[in-house]
Design an enzyme around this catalytic site. Structure first.
Site, short mmCIF file in Angstrom:
data_model
loop_
_atom_site.label_atom_id
_atom_site.label_comp_id
_atom_site.label_asym_id
_atom_site.label_seq_id
_atom_site.Cartn_x
_atom_site.Cartn_y
_atom_site.Cartn_z
N LYS A 192 26.61 -25.59 -50.92
CA LYS A 192 25.35 -26.42 -50.18
C LYS A 192 24.69 -25.83 -49.52
CE LYS A 192 25.05 -30.65 -48.04
NZ LYS A 192 24.25 -30.31 -46.62
N CYS A 232 9.42 -4.32 -13.16
CA CYS A 232 10.81 -4.76 -13.55
C CYS A 232 10.45 -3.73 -15.21
CB CYS A 232 10.95 -6.08 -13.72
SG CYS A 232 12.57 -5.83 -14.38
N ASP A 243 26.61 -29.17 -37.16
CA ASP A 243 26.31 -30.80 -38.56
C ASP A 243 27.53 -31.00 -37.89
OD1 ASP A 243 24.44 -29.68 -38.41
OD2 ASP A 243 24.13 -28.70 -40.30
#
Length: 673
Positions: A111, A423, A31
């Site tokens: 905010k 696995c 941002d």
């Protein structure tokens, strides 16, 4: 690059990242960096006003209304805010305000980094929730908003019409729990709580939104029919009295107090339940707001102070490779302890090999670390000025660090994946698929039971399921004698499944239920399939070169051969029991549409496949017939446009012919014999 070229470049970058952020909930740019680029574009456009156009990112709020939800026209626009980045810019804002007003009073609020929404009430009852969208048109997400437990559905005051604005968020705790669950099930992890909240609020199924445990904080009164207020903070207090979870605020007219509060919020943000990426400074007096008004995009009476992400240097001590439940190898950086956003960081995500290569990250480097979305530590860059001589580029191993099987890169992505059939790192996810309805369909052995089996050491491979006794399962938590008997019976029953179910259950890449059925019916037995070459496999309809390659490699793996040997010893069926009864539909493709009354879609598909035909989900020129039930829609229309024969259910049954293996039970249903 001249200013005009830079303006074009910035617009492209910002529009692309705005769409990722607002519309797809998948941002890739931090941002803070986005806001910096937007500020650069604003300055360039101010220097060249002739370049400003209505579609510039500086002239509109990011985001569009999705076609997935009904559009909502906001009665009161949901405006964005002008960003500032330092105390000098806060002072400049204050100076502009005081040029027109006296006796100024501000509110300072955190905010919240979430998804902005408008919440609407009629006569005190919740009636609608909508996303911001572009500020004027949003998306109707009412049913998902209803799942937010902290939002009141009925208010004490029965105002004719009330609209409040809030921020939907996912708490840090819920975010961590959700990602832990997604890691277990092999789903992609959310990058940060904002992405998780936005994606959850846009789910078509409200049940999924409810499972995500979203929350909300209300920060603005948009409309209150029958109420008047003079101060913004009075509206916050009023909304709190109505049961809304409201934003905390500081009320002050002192610029020093404003700056001190901005600093305090930043220092204490780690203790807040939600992510925040800044502080909001607003004029408190509502009549003062009316004097200043708004631009086409932002109000002149408010700003958002954006905090830069905290970054610190640390030494990269090692890179540890983890193997996820789906076999994907994920590299994790081990760094010298560093304090970030209120916590001590010792590990950071490295995403994948491409990320490591792009940033040229090497063990021993000094790296710059920050927290992505204030949650996940990540490496931003390498400080090349401090790189010691002789450091070698890092590459993920070509063998799985857990089981030693070969590692290969996904054809369509950056993921490196273990190919081992046994696995241990993939065991739980593998078992969930193996027992699922489309695979071996082992009823009563769900994820919770499988996890208990794995934790108790009872199961190391799928073949171990067939060695379990009632006593083994009964000892597990929440499993009584009866449940254990049912589980053992279901496991035993699955031994008799058709070969196609076993092939689907093996988890071979690109071998789903459809391909598994095709292979089983073509070869008739696992032994015959095991001998097939890649060339022979690609000659089969719907088996491409890549699928054939994956299958052949799986068959040749020592782990796979051991697993199949153990299945055979346990008595699991290796033959196709469902080969076509005849080939009357060979070379034909059917499409089923509408509501079928005589049989289900799955039953009709099985009828077609048992006679050598194929069932498709879409109409094309290659379609032989469309079987249309009641309320048939676009597929029927397209078939008519292409001149493709359309069959009723009765006509389809006639094509099957008497004695073909189906009998009508007398109640309108078809019994497959």
């Amino acid at each position: 690059m001249d200013d005009f070229a830079r303006i074009r470049e910035l617009r492209d970058i910002l529009e692309y990242n705005s769409r990722l952020y607002y519309d797809l909930d998948a941002p890739v740019m931090p941002d803070y960096e986005y806001d910096r680029l937007l500020r650069e574009l604003e300055n360039l456009e101010a220097a060249h006003p002739e370049t400003v156009t209505p579609d510039s990112p500086t002239q509109h709020v990011g985001g569009t209304a999705s076609n997935s939800f009904a559009p909502v026209q906001h009665e009161v626009p949901l405006e964005s805010l002008q960003d500032v980045f330092n105390a000098d810019e806060v002072a400049e804002f204050d100076e502009r305000v005081r040029e027109q007003l006296s006796g100024v009073e501000y509110s300072v609020e955190p905010k919240v980094d979430g998804l902005s929404v408008a919440i609407e009430y009629r006569d005190g009852r919740f009636v609608r929730g909508a996303t911001r969208g572009d500020g004027r048109t949003g998306e109707d997400v009412t049913e998902n908003i209803r799942t937010i437990k902290s939002l009141p559905m009925v208010l004490p005051d029965k105002l004719p019409h009330l609209i409040v604005r809030g921020e939907v968020y996912m708490s840090k705790q819920v975010f961590a729990e959700l990602n832990a669950e997604r890691e277990i099930t092999g789903e992609p992890l959310f990058a940060n709580p904002r992405n998780a909240a936005a994606g959850s609020l846009r789910q078509q199924d409200p049940k999924i939104a409810a499972q995500r445990r979203l929350d909300i904080v209300i920060f603005n009164l948009q409309l209150a029919d029958g109420k008047t207020f003079t101060k913004h903070t009075d509206t916050i207090d009023y909304m709190a009295s109505q049961g809304f979870p409201t934003i905390p605020y500081l009320k002050t007219g002192d610029l020093d107090a404003v700056n001190a509060e901005i600093v305090r919020l930043n220092e204490e943000r780690a203790a807040l339940p939600f992510d925040m990426d800044g502080a909001v400074l607003k004029l408190n007096d509502l009549s003062d707001r009316a004097v200043l008004g708004s631009t086409s995009k932002v109000p002149r009476w408010a700003i958002a102070y954006k905090y830069p992400p905290e970054q610190k240097p640390s030494k990269l001590l090692d890179i540890v490779v983890q193997v996820g439940r789906t076999g994907v190898l994920t590299p994790k950086a081990v760094v010298e302890p560093v304090r970030l956003a209120g916590t001590t960081v010792t590990n950071a995500t490295l995403h994948n090999q491409d990320f490591i290569t792009e940033k040229d990250i090497r063990i021993g480097d000094t790296v710059i670390v920050q927290k992505a979305g204030e949650i996940i530590p990540e490496i931003v860059r390498v400080d090349l000025t401090k790189r010691p001589e002789g450091l070698k580029p890092y590459h993920l191993p070509d063998r799985c660090p857990v089981c030693g099987a070969r590692v290969e890169r996904d054809e369509d992505g950056a993921a490196m994946r273990c190919t081992g059939a046994e696995c241990p790192a993939q065991l739980l996810r593998y078992l969930e698929h193996f027992t699922s309805r489309e695979a071996m369909d082992i009823d009563g052995v769900g994820p919770a039971v499988l996890r208990a089996m794995v934790d108790a050491g009872l199961v190391q491979t799928a073949a171990d399921l067939y060695k379990l006794t009632v006593q083994d399962i009964a000892q597990l938590d929440r499993m009584g004698e009866k449940s254990a008997q049912n589980a053992v019976q279901a496991i035993e029953k699955s031994k008799g499944n058709d070969l196609s179910r076993l092939l689907c259950a093996l988890g071979i890449r690109q071998i789903g239920a459809k391909a598994a059925r095709t292979l089983a019916q073509h070869f008739g037995s696992f032994d015959a399939l095991d001998k097939a070459s890649v060339e022979e496999l690609t000659e089969i309809d719907d088996i491409g070169a890549i699928t054939a390659k994956f299958l052949r490699e799986w068959l040749e793996s020592p782990q796979s051969q051991d697993l199949m040997r153990r299945f055979r010893e346990a008595g699991v069926n290796m033959e196709c029991l469902d080969r076509p009864t005849d080939d009357r539909f060979r070379g034909m493709t059917f499409v089923l549409t509408g509501s079928l009354t005589h049989f289900t879609r799955d039953e009709a598909t099985e009828m077609i496949q048992r006679r050598g035909g194929k069932a498709s989900g879409s109409v094309s020129k290659k379609t032989s017939y469309v079987v249309a039930g009641e309320a048939a829609g676009s597929k029927l229309t397209k078939a008519q446009e292409l001149g493709i024969p359309v069959l009723t259910e009765e006509e389809f049954l006639a094509m099957l012919g008497e004695g073909a293996g189906e009998t009508d039970t007398g109640d309108g249903q078809i019994s497959l014999l």
